[in-house]
Each structure stands twice: as C-alpha cells, then as structure tokens.
Design a protein around this motif. Structure first.
Motif: not given
Ligand SMILES: [Zn+2]
Length: 638
Positions: A202, A204-205, A394, A398
């Motif tokens: 991912c 973003e995370c 998932h 975000h």
């Molecule tokens: Zn993520």
C-alpha cells in the motif's frame, strides 16, 4: 531516476517533428504542455482563472467545510512552499492504460493534464493531452518512457514557469505538478514500488498484507487493522524512491473510481451473483429475475449515463454504471433479497462513500465517513471470509484522509480522465497509424466537451440535434428573467388553463381569470441545464422531471407555464414518509428519501427554487417510493 534510461530520444514535439520509433513495438508522441497552457491562458483566461484567487468569505468562518483543493492540508503546504513564486497554478495528471484492439494486445497510454485551481466544469472542458504512448503485441509499458518528457518539461514549468500575452503585455505563471491519478497497477509502476500484491504494497500505509491460499493459488489480502500506521511523505520517498519532479514530489493519490467503484462495488456485486457461491447465504443469483424487474422500473435522469442494465450484462457494466448501482440502486433493489445481515453491512459502505463524495463536506462528516468505512472493512472477514479483504477495499479506508489532504473526492478522481480516454478511443478507426488518427482529431476532441456543456448540448440528450436547434431558436423559445436567473422556455404553446391549474395558482395567491390563455411548455433551460416535464411522451426510459427544491421538498413537474412574465412549474409534491424504515434496525441513508405513493393535489413552484434533479425509484415491492439525491453535481456534470 527518470532521466537515465530513455533519454532525449523520447522527447518528441509533434508540432515540429515526426514521431520517432523507440522500437518497432512502441511509438510515443509528446505535445508540450507549456504551449497548451499558453494557448489556454491566451484564449480562455477569464474562464480558467475563476477559481485562481477566490475572495475570502466576509467574516464567515468556513474552516469546518471542505469545498475544494484549497481547503486541503497538502495543498496549503504546497502554497507555503511556493510562496516566493509569482502567480502560480498547480497541475494534476493521469496515466492509465487504455486497451485498443484487444485481440492484438495493443495498448494506448495517454497522459492527461488538468489545472487544479480551475472550476471542475472548466477543467473538464480543457483537458490537456501531453503524452501518447502506443505499444503493440502486448508490449509492456515503460513508465520511464511514458513520463520522461512530462517530467523534464515539468521541472522547467516549476522553475521558470511559462509566459503568455494578455491585455497587451507578457505575463508569467509558474506551474507545478502536484497530483497523479492511476489505477493500483500503474501506481506501483510509477512509484517504482512493490506491486500492491507484494508485502507492504500500500502506498499510503505500512499494512504488511497477508498471503493466503485462494483457489489453486494464493492471494495477498489486507484485513482491517485498527489505527494502522500511515506512511509519511519522507517515508514514501525513501521506500518507493518516489519520483521528484521538482523540489516537492508529486503525490500519487488513491482514486475512488478505481478502489471504490471498479474495486469494492464491482467486487461485491459480482460476488453476490457468482454461481460458485450458490450455497452461501450471500448468494442472490436465484433472485435475478426479481432484481432485474426492479432495475427495469428505474428511469434515471439524463445525467446518469444510461438506464440500469440487466445483471446478465454485468461483465460489460462501465464505471459509471457501477457508480449508480453502488450509490443509488443497490440498497433498495436488494431489500428482502440480500439477507439483512449483509445488507446492513453494505449500507455502511454506501453511506461512507456518499458522505465522502459530497461537493462541500463538513469535516465532522469526513470523520464520520472514515469511521463507517472502518466498520465496513472490519466485518468483511467475519461475513465474507478473509480472502475478500481485497487491496481495493483496504484503499477505501484511505479515502477520508484524501479528502482532508486534497479536497472532495470528485475533485480527485479518474472519472474525468477516463471519460476523455473514451473520447480518444472513439477517434481510432483502424490499427494503422493509431496515434496519427488521435492527434489529427485533437481539436475535434477538445470541442466535444465544450459542445456538451452548452444548452444545446444538454438539450440534444434525448432528441436529434436538428430538433434541439429548432427548439432553441429564438422564434421557438421565450426568455423569462427571474431575479438574476435567465429561464429559457422552449416551444411554448398557448392554451386555456384548466380548473385544477387555476386552483393550484390560487393556493399560492396568484389569481388567474377563468379560461385565461397562457403559454405552456414541456422543457425549460436554466443555467445551461435542461429540465423536463412528465408530459413528454417520447422519452420513456428517463425521468428528468423530479426535482429537489431549496426547501428540501421533492416536486414532480407536469408542465411549465408562463404567468406575468415568470416561469412556474406545475406539478405535485412527493410527500416524504419519515416513519418508513428499510429494515427495522437499519441506518437511514442521508441521500435516500422515502416518499408516499398517494396522489397529491396539483401545486405550483417558482423554477428559481430548483436545486437539482433527483433519481426517482418506483418501488412496487415497498409501501413507499424512493428518491435519491446525487452526492454532488461534479460527477453528474456533462
Ligand atoms: Zn494502506
């Protein structure tokens, strides 16, 4: 990292040079963005610049509202970092593959550029085409090749800006690429990162993901983790060697069209109908006939690209069709079909997405949306199994942060680029000289969104161009000036009023004489948007005559009439039924209003009170009908 591999061989200016074959399998065109910006500023400055410097709202604190990119945390950061520049704009670009001639495996990768500060309607009309990469025989795209020209020029635009002439003087404007939109696969190619199906895929995370068996192979899943650790800007750069166009890296943003619409909504839609699940409680394939019957009764307004299609065509549904299925149709249509446990869970997702899709959104509702999305993802494992905790689901977790950072989701989606890609595709008629065909029609391509945005363009929805032109001609229409609104009443016809109509006016203290003759019409145009009435017999598949009013009430228009030089809608109110619940303990979706089936007496409404057309659902399987308010006007603007 981007300069190395491809070098200047890919930098091709179609205005001055012939295309160069990088290899026999790949051709690239690059149209300098600088020249396109200059031309845009010189030809359309007044339109483009509307959103450049919005005046501060006098004394009114709006910091709790997110209305556009200017309210985003990351945008404010960009403004701070570029404070010493002169006049400046920021840009977004999209880079997505478009399959052409699927049998040969050829693919086209257009890079499209938009100006973030311009109003959405204008942005849609002025999409810049920067790069066209064309690969044949299943040639995999090389992102270095695709982006190199854009990156090289982008650095100059950021450092030196571009010049244009206005009011007899030369002016300069700086431009910085801030955001990039792609699907999950291209996003990883672009960030040179691990694929989304690899560990910590991912962007973003730092969710590690989990590799689990599925069918004959394995799949990486992303079950919900409370308080997952987000990546920091520097962290992303370190982990992915993020591309740096200038001093500030541009941001590759999760896009709701891919993760929510073509990701989650499509994933669960297909899952519910998949015969492989026929023994599972979530399986609804056995009720296909009833679902299709309910869908066939829905007549959406013209801003919905097409009426709902039969579920047997599901594999051909386009992103827009999945959007309306998810946001509007799925919950009421699946009532008493999808078990309540699953429907209640699905409602969490629909409400979360609706909240985040609003055009102007209070921060409290963003947090509410984030919370609902987390509740939805948390229960997937329990209800559907871990293998359905997909990367797309998932990524939806975000989306709320994306709103806080960059403004409302519709401002940050691939939809406008995707629509433009479809227009590009339509210009290709043979496999020879594909890019020549596209380039030669660029001017035509650009004129298409413009044509569609005019009253004539809107009016042609549902009728031939010749008929629309005839209707719009001055001798066939009447203009009513109502306050600061200009209402174009199309093809008015003189006739005597009925007793019922006279009573409707009398109830609003407008006195009309017995058998007085007035001009009646079936269509009007307000602010370039066409409003229809129920009496149009030729349009059977659409209901573009049910409207939300400024007082929050819903009104169904039967006809329009001019009285004392003002245009009124004559029709009936749809009475809301607040006591109705879809399920005993279900949440009330904020955009769905249950309305009574009882006939109300004829009333009148000043057309200045129209807010927007709504989607009306005739629900013969419920005691009430349903009206859905679209989450924003950006997604529905043609
Ligand atoms: Zn993520």
């Amino acid at each position: 990292m981007w300069e190395g591999k491809s070098g200047a061989r890919t930098l091709i200016n179609v205005e001055t040079a012939n295309p160069l074959n990088i290899s026999k399998l790949v051709i690239i065109f690059f149209l300098p963005v600088e020249e396109q910006l200059r031309q845009l500023f010189e030809d359309n400055y007044d339109d483009i610049s509307v959103g450049f410097d919005p005046p501060e709202s006098a004394g009114e604190s709006t910091s709790y509202l997110i209305r556009g990119i200017r309210d985003g945390v990351m945008y404010k950061e960009y403004l701070k970092q570029t404070a010493n520049q002169g006049p400046r704009i920021s840009l977004s670009f999209s880079c997505n593959g478009v399959p052409v001639f699927s049998s040969s495996g050829s693919s086209l990768w257009p890079v499209l550029v938009t100006i973030n500060e311009a109003p959405m309607k204008i942005r849609k009309q002025h999409i810049l085409l920067a790069t066209l990469w064309y690969g044949v025989e299943r040639k995999k795209p090389d992102v270095n090749q695709i982006l190199y020209p854009l990156v090289s020029e982008g650095r100059i635009l950021h450092q030196r800006g571009f010049t244009y002439h206005r009011l007899g003087e030369e002016r300069r404007c700086w431009a910085t690429y801030l955001k990039c939109f792609t699907d999950a696969v291209a996003r990883c190619l672009m960030l040179n990162s691990m694929q989304f199906n690899g560990e910590k895929g991912c962007t973003e995370c730092l969710h590690p993901g989990e590799q689990i068996p599925k069918g004959k192979g394995t799949v990486r899943v992303y079950p919900h983790i409370p308080e997952g650790e987000l990546r920091t800007g520097q962290g992303t750069q370190d982990a992915f060697q993020a591309m740096t166009l200038n001093k500030t890296p541009f941001h590759v943003i999760p896009d709701y069209m891919h993760c929510a619409v073509l990701g989650t909504i499509r994933q669960y839609g297909k899952l519910w109908f998949d015969p492989k699940n026929h023994l599972e409680p979530l399986y609804i394939g056995g009720a296909k006939e009833e679902i299709n019957r309910r869908l066939s009764k829905i007549k959406p307004p013209f801003y919905v690209s097409r009426p709902p299609r039969n579920t047997k065509d599901m594999k051909f549904w386009k992103a827009h069709e999945w959007y309306w299925w998810g946001i509007v149709y799925s919950v009421p249509v699946l009532k008493n079909i999808l078990p309540n446990l699953y429907l209640r869970h699905w409602i969490l997702f629909v409400e979360a997405l609706f909240l985040l899709l609003q055009e102007s959104i209070p921060k409290s509702q963003v947090f509410n949306g984030i919370e609902l999305m987390a509740l939805f993802t948390k229960d997937i494992e329990k209800l559907y199994g871990k293998e359905h905790c997909s990367f797309n689901v998932h990524t939806c977790e975000h989306l709320g942060k994306c709103v806080l950072d960059w403004g409302p989701l519709p401002d940050n989606s691939c939809f406008i680029y995707e629509d433009f890609n479809q227009v590009i595709l339509k210009t290709i008629h043979s496999s020879k000289g594909v890019l020549d065909q596209v380039i030669s029609q660029i001017r035509t391509i650009r004129s298409i969104p413009f044509i569609l945005s005019t009253p004539a363009g809107n009016a042609i929805l549902g009728m031939s161009v010749a008929k629309a032109e005839r209707l719009l001609s001055p001798k066939n229409s009447v203009v009513c000036a109502q306050g600061n609104l200009e209402v174009l009443v199309l093809s008015p016809k003189l006739r005597a009023i009925s007793r019922e109509e006279r009573l409707a006016f009398a109830s609003q203290s407008v006195t009309l004489k017995m058998r007085e003759k007035l001009f009646f019409s079936q269509r009007i145009v307000v602010n370039g948007e066409v409003f229809h009435s129920k009496t149009i017999k030729v349009i059977k598949q659409r209901n573009s005559y049910t409207d939300l009013l400024t007082n929050g009430k819903i009104f169904m228009v039967h006809k329009y009439v001019i009285v004392n030089a003002l245009c009124y809608a004559v029709g009936t109110y749809l009475k809301s039924v607040k006591s109705f619940k879809l399920m005993a303990d279900s949440r009330d979706l904020p955009h769905q209003i249950f309305v009574s089936k009882d006939a109300e007496p004829l009333s009148i409404v000043d057309v200045r009170d129209f807010v927007s057309k709504v989607v009306f659902l005739d629900c013969d399987y419920l005691n009430v009908n349903l009206v859905c308010i679209p989450p924003n006007r950006i997604d529905i603007l043609k």
